[in-house]
Write an enzyme that holds these catalytic residues in place. Sequence first.
Site, PDB file in Angstrom:
ATOM      1  N   CYS A   1      41.085  39.781  36.723  1.00 18.56           N
ATOM      2  CA  CYS A   1      40.902  40.247  38.102  1.00 18.56           C
ATOM      3  C   CYS A   1      40.448  39.109  39.010  1.00 18.56           C
ATOM      4  O   CYS A   1      40.911  38.975  40.137  1.00 18.56           O
ATOM      5  CB  CYS A   1      39.822  41.319  38.215  1.00 18.56           C
ATOM      6  SG  CYS A   1      39.842  42.548  36.953  1.00 18.56           S
ATOM      7  N   ASP A   2      39.499  38.326  38.524  1.00 19.89           N
ATOM      8  CA  ASP A   2      38.753  37.455  39.440  1.00 19.89           C
ATOM      9  C   ASP A   2      38.918  35.959  39.187  1.00 19.89           C
ATOM     10  O   ASP A   2      38.417  35.153  39.966  1.00 19.89           O
ATOM     11  CB  ASP A   2      37.256  37.808  39.359  1.00 19.89           C
ATOM     12  CG  ASP A   2      37.009  39.252  39.767  1.00 19.89           C
ATOM     13  OD1 ASP A   2      37.730  39.746  40.647  1.00 19.89           O
ATOM     14  OD2 ASP A   2      36.113  39.889  39.187  1.00 19.89           O
TER      15      ASP A   2
ATOM     16  N   CYS B   1      35.778  40.606  34.447  1.00 18.64           N
ATOM     17  CA  CYS B   1      37.230  40.669  34.310  1.00 18.64           C
ATOM     18  C   CYS B   1      37.885  39.395  34.808  1.00 18.64           C
ATOM     19  O   CYS B   1      38.066  39.211  36.013  1.00 18.64           O
ATOM     20  CB  CYS B   1      37.736  41.889  35.085  1.00 18.64           C
ATOM     21  SG  CYS B   1      39.512  42.037  35.103  1.00 18.64           S
TER      22      CYS B   1
END
Length: 319
Positions: free
Chosen positions: A147-148, A144
Amino acid sequence: MPETHQVVILGSGPAGLTAAIYTARANLSPFVVEGEPSSTSDQPGGQLMLTTEVENYPGFVDGVLGPDLMGRFRDQAARFGAEFLTSKARRVDLSSRPFGVWTHSTEGDPDVLARSLIVATGARALMLNVPGEARLMGHGVSTCATCDGFFFRNQKIVVVGGGDSALEEASFLTRFGENVTVVHRRKELRASKIMQDRAFANDKIDFRWDAVVTEILGDAKVRGVALTNLVTNEQDTLEADGVFVAIGHVPNTTVFAGMLDMDENGYIRTTDGTRTNVDGVFACGDVQDHVYRQAITAAGSGCMAAIDVERWLEAQGRG
Ligand code: NAP
């Protein structure tokens, strides 16, 4: 035998929890088998639990964290009387009603009985299943970018895959990374033309064609990937701090195999709203949608499933 619930919902992402809110408000006392804590998207709350900021969910002008959003959904469902079981469906019997759901083991009598069933078990990211991947998940390996990506500022990033997801992730990651290398197993991308054009025009993105990742390298954190060229059979390594696996998703439908009609990729087929081929079983969210795959569309189809269930139960006569 356990009591028979009017409606049992399997899954607690946006689809399952929206179905819970609507069926709870219809006085159907939904029983939600919400999943088990894990690092994949079949955990309670689904894929949004692996996300940070969600900026496209209507109503949240300044964005909302994925886990917070799902917490709100869950609280709202609980407020209207939805019950939750933190476990997952290990086996189901859809051959006769009430339907049986086994949540603790696959042996003996079912743990949960249902007059009607809403399947909202979602989908999860496909993994490469190469050495190092599972061990370094969260230590440089991610599925993701939203997300990261932030963790890889000015670092070297590898994205694996050749579809729209891979190129979308790669483009997004150029905001952070020093450079992004897309590793694809063929010479042609599967991604749409517009995504390809964008990626080719981005000078922070380069490509390794005909290549597969055979190992993700690193001890405590990722330091690179081992590659094999499928045409020449040459092997080499590529330095990297982050590896984003973007090779598609797979629906969480194994437990329904042989009972529910599915497409060739295992997504449940629905017709006439959210109906499956089994009378009294409905499906919503990513488990039956590989096209839109958004929180808002999953929530919308959860609402549809709840209304379909309500009407179906009404037609059966509430027992
Ligand atoms: P996808 O289209 O199925 O692409 C998966 C890619 O991963 C393919 O290039 C495939 O290679 C590669 N791959 C699969 N298994 C692999 C493995 N074990 N090792 C190495 N490579 C592997 O999946 P997706 O990109 O997630 O897209 C799914 C759907 O969502 C598509 O319909 C897509 O258009 C849509 N989507 C749209 C957008 C957008 O419009 N913004 C964004 C994301 C996704 P091959 O090509 O060789 O098969």
